[in-house]
Design a protein around this motif. Structure first.
Motif, mmCIF file in Angstrom:
data_model
loop_
_atom_site.group_PDB
_atom_site.id
_atom_site.type_symbol
_atom_site.label_atom_id
_atom_site.label_comp_id
_atom_site.label_asym_id
_atom_site.label_seq_id
_atom_site.Cartn_x
_atom_site.Cartn_y
_atom_site.Cartn_z
ATOM 1 N N LYS A 99 88.204 -24.721 -41.077
ATOM 2 C CA LYS A 99 88.676 -23.559 -40.322
ATOM 3 C C LYS A 99 89.683 -22.787 -41.147
ATOM 4 O O LYS A 99 90.284 -23.294 -42.083
ATOM 5 C CB LYS A 99 89.332 -24.010 -39.014
ATOM 6 N N GLU A 100 89.891 -21.538 -40.741
ATOM 7 C CA GLU A 100 90.895 -20.718 -41.394
ATOM 8 C C GLU A 100 92.275 -21.262 -41.039
ATOM 9 O O GLU A 100 92.457 -21.856 -39.994
ATOM 10 C CB GLU A 100 90.809 -19.277 -40.870
ATOM 11 N N PRO A 101 93.289 -21.036 -41.901
ATOM 12 C CA PRO A 101 94.642 -21.455 -41.563
ATOM 13 C C PRO A 101 95.134 -20.733 -40.312
ATOM 14 O O PRO A 101 94.680 -19.633 -40.000
ATOM 15 C CB PRO A 101 95.471 -21.047 -42.782
ATOM 16 N N SER A 133 94.225 -15.410 -34.784
ATOM 17 C CA SER A 133 94.993 -14.588 -33.852
ATOM 18 C C SER A 133 95.756 -15.436 -32.836
ATOM 19 O O SER A 133 95.297 -15.656 -31.734
ATOM 20 C CB SER A 133 94.066 -13.609 -33.149
ATOM 21 N N LEU A 134 96.905 -15.925 -33.238
ATOM 22 C CA LEU A 134 97.796 -16.641 -32.346
ATOM 23 C C LEU A 134 99.010 -15.750 -32.124
ATOM 24 O O LEU A 134 99.527 -15.150 -33.067
ATOM 25 C CB LEU A 134 98.217 -17.966 -32.987
ATOM 26 N N PHE A 160 107.552 -15.153 -32.295
ATOM 27 C CA PHE A 160 106.591 -15.998 -32.999
ATOM 28 C C PHE A 160 106.243 -15.351 -34.322
ATOM 29 O O PHE A 160 105.968 -14.155 -34.388
ATOM 30 C CB PHE A 160 105.310 -16.208 -32.189
ATOM 31 N N SER A 161 106.266 -16.149 -35.380
ATOM 32 C CA SER A 161 105.869 -15.681 -36.708
ATOM 33 C C SER A 161 104.594 -16.387 -37.129
ATOM 34 O O SER A 161 104.599 -17.599 -37.338
ATOM 35 C CB SER A 161 106.955 -15.981 -37.736
ATOM 36 N N PRO A 162 103.481 -15.646 -37.262
ATOM 37 C CA PRO A 162 102.256 -16.277 -37.732
ATOM 38 C C PRO A 162 102.331 -16.708 -39.205
ATOM 39 O O PRO A 162 101.547 -17.542 -39.642
ATOM 40 C CB PRO A 162 101.189 -15.211 -37.520
ATOM 41 N N THR A 163 103.286 -16.179 -39.939
ATOM 42 C CA THR A 163 103.424 -16.556 -41.346
ATOM 43 C C THR A 163 103.998 -17.960 -41.487
ATOM 44 O O THR A 163 103.499 -18.772 -42.256
ATOM 45 C CB THR A 163 104.321 -15.546 -42.098
ATOM 46 N N THR A 182 98.586 -30.089 -27.686
ATOM 47 C CA THR A 182 97.717 -30.506 -28.791
ATOM 48 C C THR A 182 96.932 -29.327 -29.346
ATOM 49 O O THR A 182 96.358 -29.418 -30.417
ATOM 50 C CB THR A 182 96.723 -31.589 -28.337
ATOM 51 N N GLY A 183 96.913 -28.242 -28.604
ATOM 52 C CA GLY A 183 96.191 -27.070 -29.060
ATOM 53 C C GLY A 183 96.634 -25.831 -28.324
ATOM 54 O O GLY A 183 97.153 -25.897 -27.211
ATOM 55 N N ILE A 184 96.435 -24.707 -28.995
ATOM 56 C CA ILE A 184 96.723 -23.405 -28.406
ATOM 57 C C ILE A 184 95.493 -22.540 -28.643
ATOM 58 O O ILE A 184 95.152 -22.245 -29.788
ATOM 59 C CB ILE A 184 97.957 -22.746 -29.044
ATOM 60 N N HIS A 185 94.816 -22.193 -27.558
ATOM 61 C CA HIS A 185 93.639 -21.315 -27.629
ATOM 62 C C HIS A 185 92.623 -21.852 -28.642
ATOM 63 O O HIS A 185 92.242 -21.163 -29.586
ATOM 64 C CB HIS A 185 94.091 -19.889 -27.966
ATOM 65 N N ASP A 186 92.244 -23.090 -28.482
ATOM 66 C CA ASP A 186 91.268 -23.772 -29.337
ATOM 67 C C ASP A 186 91.712 -23.944 -30.788
ATOM 68 O O ASP A 186 90.898 -24.163 -31.670
ATOM 69 C CB ASP A 186 89.914 -23.055 -29.301
ATOM 70 N N ILE A 187 93.002 -23.828 -31.035
ATOM 71 C CA ILE A 187 93.562 -24.080 -32.362
ATOM 72 C C ILE A 187 94.373 -25.366 -32.260
ATOM 73 O O ILE A 187 95.323 -25.435 -31.484
ATOM 74 C CB ILE A 187 94.458 -22.918 -32.843
ATOM 75 N N ARG A 188 93.966 -26.380 -33.008
ATOM 76 C CA ARG A 188 94.677 -27.661 -32.958
ATOM 77 C C ARG A 188 96.016 -27.558 -33.689
ATOM 78 O O ARG A 188 96.054 -27.141 -34.848
ATOM 79 C CB ARG A 188 93.822 -28.756 -33.585
#
Length: 163
Positions: free
Chosen positions: A28-30, A35-36, A70-73, A97-103
């Motif tokens: 998966k992408e980092p 888009s978090l 929130f900083s996505p960087t 354990t996850g946010i919007h299908d992102i572990r």
């Protein structure tokens, strides 16, 4: 003068460790390129409070829980919650354990009684993360331009936060 239901808050500084970078086989992408955002983090926190502490837990923290930054960087998040119920929010963050299908693995870095201390810790943490990023970049020009711009911008955003 003492007021009932005063607006004393706690500030949680949380880093979300992206499991896709830990588990290279995920393909998966980092986290930083997906888009978090604060809204998704808030929704995940709400769901975690309800599933782990029930409607009573959500009733306790729901009115005061806010994702302020929130900083996505750097995957850094500042969360505000009422002092009297901050342990419910802290527990809910820890149990994510996850946010919007992102572990993710949430890591509470700092808990503060004032926004100023949360801001100082967030700025220091961003500098540490960027210093680690810089050691991995070979091109000196890239090291200074993009990271210096990010640090200046993030510091301004964090310092502008209001209670």
């Amino acid at each position: 003068m003492l007021t009932i239901g005063s607006n004393k808050n706690r500030w949680l500084l949380v880093e979300f460790v992206d499991m896709s970078t830990v588990d290279a086989s995920a393909g998966k992408e980092p986290l930083s390129s997906r888009s978090l955002d604060g809204r998704l983090i808030y929704n995940a926190l709400r769901d975690s409070v309800v599933s782990n502490f029930g409607d009573t837990g959500w009733g306790a923290v729901g009115m005061s829980l806010t994702v302020k930054y929130f900083s996505p960087t750097t995957n850094l998040c500042i969360i505000r919650v009422a002092r009297d119920h901050h342990r419910i929010a802290w527990g809910a963050v820890t149990l994510l354990t996850g946010i919007h299908d992102i572990r993710v693995i949430p890591r509470v870095i700092h808990v503060s009684g004032t926004i100023k201390h949360a801001q100082l810790s967030a700025i220091a943490h961003n500098r540490e993360v960027i210093a680690r990023f810089r050691t991995k970049v070979k091109d000196a020009a890239l090291r200074h331009d993009s990271y210096d711009d990010y640090l200046a911008r993030s510091t301004r955003e964090i310092e502008a936060l209001q209670d």
